[in-house]
Design a protein around this motif. Structure first.
Motif, PDB file in Angstrom:
ATOM      1  N   ASP A  92       1.287  -1.209  -0.418  1.00 57.67           N
ATOM      2  CA  ASP A  92       0.195  -0.175  -0.119  1.00 57.67           C
ATOM      3  C   ASP A  92       0.712   1.132  -0.213  1.00 57.67           C
ATOM      4  N   ARG A  93       0.214   1.825  -0.932  1.00 52.62           N
ATOM      5  CA  ARG A  93       1.118   3.173  -0.480  1.00 52.62           C
ATOM      6  C   ARG A  93       0.980   4.214   0.696  1.00 52.62           C
ATOM      7  N   ILE A  94      -0.370   4.136   1.048  1.00 55.82           N
ATOM      8  CA  ILE A  94      -0.535   4.802   2.579  1.00 55.82           C
ATOM      9  C   ILE A  94      -0.262   3.664   3.629  1.00 55.82           C
ATOM     10  N   ASN A  95       0.827   4.555   4.394  1.00 53.17           N
ATOM     11  CA  ASN A  95       1.216   4.121   5.636  1.00 53.17           C
ATOM     12  C   ASN A  95       0.060   3.526   6.744  1.00 53.17           C
ATOM     13  N   VAL A  96      -0.099   1.668   6.551  1.00 54.95           N
ATOM     14  CA  VAL A  96      -0.571   0.632   6.996  1.00 54.95           C
ATOM     15  C   VAL A  96       0.257   0.295   8.496  1.00 54.95           C
ATOM     16  N   HIS A  97      -0.600   0.409   9.730  1.00 56.61           N
ATOM     17  CA  HIS A  97       0.395   0.355  11.228  1.00 56.61           C
ATOM     18  C   HIS A  97      -0.053  -1.160  11.787  1.00 56.61           C
ATOM     19  N   PHE A  98       0.949  -2.143  11.404  1.00 53.30           N
ATOM     20  CA  PHE A  98       0.106  -3.125  12.152  1.00 53.30           C
ATOM     21  C   PHE A  98       0.734  -3.041  13.600  1.00 53.30           C
ATOM     22  N   VAL A  99      -0.809  -2.487  14.279  1.00 51.11           N
ATOM     23  CA  VAL A  99      -1.000  -2.653  15.776  1.00 51.11           C
ATOM     24  C   VAL A  99      -0.489  -3.727  16.634  1.00 51.11           C
ATOM     25  N   ASN A 100      -1.668  -4.478  16.555  1.00 54.00           N
ATOM     26  CA  ASN A 100      -1.613  -5.518  17.526  1.00 54.00           C
ATOM     27  C   ASN A 100      -2.143  -7.171  16.938  1.00 54.00           C
ATOM     28  N   ALA A 101      -1.985  -7.975  17.713  1.00 56.88           N
ATOM     29  CA  ALA A 101      -2.452  -9.168  17.222  1.00 56.88           C
ATOM     30  C   ALA A 101      -2.567 -10.261  18.240  1.00 56.88           C
ATOM     31  N   SER A 102      -3.542 -10.587  18.620  1.00 54.07           N
ATOM     32  CA  SER A 102      -3.931 -11.934  19.125  1.00 54.07           C
ATOM     33  C   SER A 102      -3.581 -13.092  19.480  1.00 54.07           C
ATOM     34  N   SER A 103      -3.271 -14.276  20.665  1.00 55.10           N
ATOM     35  CA  SER A 103      -3.244 -15.035  19.902  1.00 55.10           C
ATOM     36  C   SER A 103      -4.562 -15.887  19.624  1.00 55.10           C
TER      37      SER A 103
END
Length: 476
Positions: free
Chosen positions: A358-369
């Motif tokens: 993606d040309r727009i910044n995508v921030h991966f915050v978190n992922a649960s179990s």
């Protein structure tokens, strides 16, 4: 093959970015409702709320707003503090919506092909910033030193990705021109009485086109002879004017490149996956929620393998749909649960790789179990569906109906196709009063009726569906 396809329609201009036949991005502009992102104004401060928001009159129907943390001091501002009634130079970073006005900032940037000139913030030690997409560190450092030596003390610069393929002398010429333009604009801004516009792109679709352009574009195809020269001038800034192609076929340009079907999918809540699974994309008050379902893709032999394959396929489609639909803010993705921890790691790594396209910044915050993922995406334009749909007034905004201008353009394209491809020259369009009134104000119908010596009759009928219409055709 990377292409930009531009459909200059009767109501709007749609600019599509296509990779190997797959629609990746779509921007919609019109002369009446073109994007103003990037425009620079002299505004007048109207209100300051809770020391958080500033409302500014920039001459539009709604006051623009700015978060106070978007206010940055620099040498070109007349005031260090914001007071009601004062003039202030701002740049639009997000278009206005039905709910609120345009979002603006004092972080002014005047962009060229290789660099963007910005005012220097005294609080920052750095004046020149290099795009993170320039992976060649040596090349990036070389350009940074060159630009730092060239830019005036009260200015700064952002080195864009395109600069890596340009000669330093070419970058230097652009910087000199941009600096002169920037200083002249700021000087005028101190003496012009607001609200007034200081800078805008000369073409209502120019921002959309320039956002998609790069040296990786193999072809730019447009269907308007009148706009050929304008588009060619834009492409010449990128040194690719020879890649412009004029489309003059009877079939609608978006139909010819199989884009209308992909747009229809991007406006749907449910998206089917090739394997038989599907994803559901819904908007809530606070965020977007994406749910993955295995659907028809089931097997009793190895459930974990089935779920992993479904999740991997969904990850690719979700990243694609986020970019195409221009979803922003908080996005919650609920993948199908997996038992194997290694499979979960593999899925998350795959999802991150897809999001990076993606040309727009995508921030991966978190992922649960439990494979529950939260990401955020920067807000730059309105979501794609707002150009085609609006909230339904009959169900308290819980559903959506097609915008009248989208329906009108669909009707115009069908009528135009009939007149071009058949002997029929008498057309009657039956639809509800709102659509018929809109069509009555479209000069394009007069043009095609004269061009094909045809008679076009608009007839209002009673129907409960806003998007319902009939087209009757005959030979007179």
């Amino acid at each position: 093959m990377n292409k930009i396809i531009m459909d200059f329609g009767a109501v709007s201009t749609k600019t599509a970015y296509v990779e190997d036949g797959i629609l990746k991005e779509l921007f919609v502009d019109s002369e009446k409702k073109g994007s103003i992102v990037g425009n620079i104004y002299v505004g007048v401060v109207k209100n300051v709320v809770s020391k958080q928001f500033v409302f500014i009159d920039i001459g539009l129907s709604k006051n623009a707003f700015m978060q106070l943390n978007d206010y940055k001091e620099h040498a070109f501002l007349k005031y260090k503090k914001i007071n009601i009634g004062q003039s202030i130079i701002v740049q639009v970073v997000k278009d206005e919506t039905d709910e609120k006005g345009a979002r603006v900032t004092t972080e002014i940037a005047l962009s060229g092909r290789s660099v963007a000139i910005i005012p220097h913030n005294p609080a920052s030690k750095k004046r020149v910033f290099v795009s993170a997409k320039i992976k060649d560190t040596q090349k990036g450092n070389e350009i940074e030193k060159f630009v730092d030596d060239l830019v005036d003390e009260d200015l700064g610069a952002i080195i864009r990705t395109n600069s890596k393929d340009m000669e330093l002398s070419e970058i230097g010429r652009e910087i000199e021109a941009l600096m002169a333009k920037f200083k002249d604009m700021m000087q005028r801004g101190h003496y012009i009485k607001g609200p007034a516009i200081l800078y805008q792109d000369g073409l209502y679709y120019g921002k959309s086109l320039k956002t998609m352009l790069s040296d990786k574009i193999d072809e730019v195809v447009i269907n308007s002879f009148d706009e050929l020269e304008n588009v060619k001038n834009v492409l010449s800034e990128y040194g690719i004017s020879e890649r412009l192609k004029f489309y003059d076929e009877d079939i609608n340009i978006f139909d010819n490149y199989s884009l209308e079907k992909q747009i229809k999918i991007a406006l749907s809540t449910k998206v089917w996956l090739k394997s038989g699974g599907f994803i559901i994309i819904e908007k809530t008050e606070a965020c977007y929620v994406v749910d993955i379902n295995t659907g028809k893709f089931v097997t009793k032999k190895n459930k974990e393998k089935t779920v992993l394959k479904n999740n991997l396929e969904a990850a690719e489609e979700i990243a694609k749909q986020i970019r195409l639909r221009n979803l922003s803010g908080v996005i919650i993705v609920d993948f199908v649960d997996m038992q194997d921890e290694e499979n979960t790691k593999w899925l998350m790594a795959h999802f991150k790789r897809e999001l990076k396209k993606d040309r727009i910044n995508v921030h991966f915050v978190n992922a649960s179990s439990l494979n529950f993922v939260q990401i955020t995406r920067k807000n730059t334009r309105s979501a794609l569906n707002t150009y085609f749909k609006k909230a339904c007034t009959l169900c308290d905004g819980e559903g959506y109906i097609l915008n009248i201008d989208y329906i009108a353009e669909k009707i115009y394209n069908m009528v135009s196709r009939i007149l071009r491809q058949t002997e029929f020259n008498e057309i009657t369009i039956n639809s509800n009063a709102k659509v018929i009134n809109f069509l009555n104000n479209m000069a394009e119908f007069d043009k095609i009726s004269q061009k094909y010596n045809a008679k076009i009759t608009l007839n209002a009928i009673i129907t409960g569906k806003i998007d319902y219409f009939e087209i009757e055709k005959s030979i007179q």
